[in-house]
Write a protein that holds these residues in place. Sequence first.
Motif, PDB file in Angstrom:
ATOM      1  N   PRO A  41       0.816  -1.216   0.000  1.00  0.00           N
ATOM      2  CA  PRO A  41       0.000   0.000   0.000  1.00  0.00           C
ATOM      3  C   PRO A  41       0.854   1.274   0.000  1.00  0.00           C
ATOM      4  CG  PRO A  41       0.068  -0.917   2.190  1.00  0.00           C
ATOM      5  CD  PRO A  41       0.774  -1.904   1.298  1.00  0.00           C
ATOM      6  N   TYR A  90      -3.566   3.085   1.983  1.00  0.00           N
ATOM      7  CA  TYR A  90      -4.483   2.872   0.875  1.00  0.00           C
ATOM      8  C   TYR A  90      -3.848   1.931  -0.144  1.00  0.00           C
ATOM      9  CZ  TYR A  90      -7.236   6.664   2.783  1.00  0.00           C
ATOM     10  OH  TYR A  90      -8.011   7.438   3.617  1.00  0.00           O
ATOM     11  N   LEU A 107      -8.348   9.413  -2.840  1.00  0.00           N
ATOM     12  CA  LEU A 107      -8.672   8.223  -2.052  1.00  0.00           C
ATOM     13  C   LEU A 107      -8.848   8.581  -0.576  1.00  0.00           C
ATOM     14  CD1 LEU A 107      -6.138   5.639  -3.552  1.00  0.00           C
ATOM     15  CD2 LEU A 107      -8.582   5.812  -4.028  1.00  0.00           C
ATOM     16  N   ALA A 108      -8.099   9.585  -0.133  1.00  0.00           N
ATOM     17  CA  ALA A 108      -8.168   9.996   1.272  1.00  0.00           C
ATOM     18  C   ALA A 108      -9.241  11.039   1.527  1.00  0.00           C
ATOM     19  CB  ALA A 108      -6.811  10.529   1.724  1.00  0.00           C
TER      20      ALA A 108
END
Length: 400
Positions: free
Chosen positions: A101, A114, A128-129
């Motif tokens: 990740p 992630y 993604l965050a």
Amino acid sequence: MLMATFASMAADGYHLDAMDKLRIRVAEWQSAEGAVRDWATISGDYSVNPAGEISLPFVGELGVKGKTTTEVATAIAVGLQQKLGLPDRPEASVEIAEYRPVFLAGDVQTPGKYPYAPGLTVLKAMSLAGGLRRADSGQGGVRDFIQAQGNYDVLIAQRNGLLARRARLIAEAENRDQIDFPPELNKTDVGRKLMADETALKEARENRLRLQLTALDDLKKLLQSEIESLSKKIVTQNRQVELSKDELKSISGLAEKGLVVNQRIMSLERTSAELEGKVLDLETASLRAKQDISKATQDATKLQNDRDTEVAQSRQQTEADLEEMGFKVGMYSGLMTEAMTRAPDAARTANNGAEPVIRYAIVRTDEDGKASEVAADENTSILPGDVVKIEIAGPGVTSN
């Protein structure tokens, strides 16, 4: 290079590391039976442990860190053949089931770990965050930012004034005609006005001192002229005293013979005494004029010394004020940054829609375990295992 792309990584061969997940398949061609035997016991998904190893049935612990999938497949096949004494080497295939990740840290909505996907960039990872960190609730972040920015702007204006004053004081202390102002003051209309005001003040102060020194110099010249005039009068007066004494001496003998009356002698003596008294008055006036010249010289020196002392004291106080102002500016800059981390849209709201300044950096660990950090931007490619740091930057502070 640290900023390698996924394409170059693929061309060079992806090197495995801890937290990668591998999908392994093993099959054996049995020539006697003319059939393929599937090794289901070994086939499956395996995670690379922190030591950089995977644990396989029959093979045991197999180090895979720093190797490519092709090298691992060969090692598995050789290991099985040797361990089990197989006449034919089995075929092993290894592929990446899941890359190790990436990690996002800093001013993002949800920092953490992630999954990696080929082609991942800083901007995609930030999405993604959940994007930039947002305010928890209400308008507190915006309000705090506006208040801190207001105080910051006031302090910057005061600081610029102090910088202009210090430049003027330095020029005065070094008796320079031109003031060496900091370049940042010439970038704004307010800064240029400060430069003009300090230049005008310097000229006014110099003119005032020049007039005072000129007045004292003129007084000294006037007194010197008076001394010269008195000296000439003293010479003339002394000559008259001598003539009076000579006349008195010449008639003193006649008086003894009764040819001159005593009244005439007394008149000459009185005249001689008066002339000598005038000489003393002239000499006293000359001495007083010389004392006045000395005092004027002392006054001129005192004026210059007082000016130098005042400039030195003002410069010392200005330096102290600048140092204090620097601390305050840094404090409010930190408060603005803190407000933006709580509510990144605060800067946009307070600055008429302008986007906040965001800094990106990538921390990457090489095969030797050494971590390096470099600046990045939204389009910088990310590799598995990277740590992406996002920071909402506050306003910069110019050094004194």
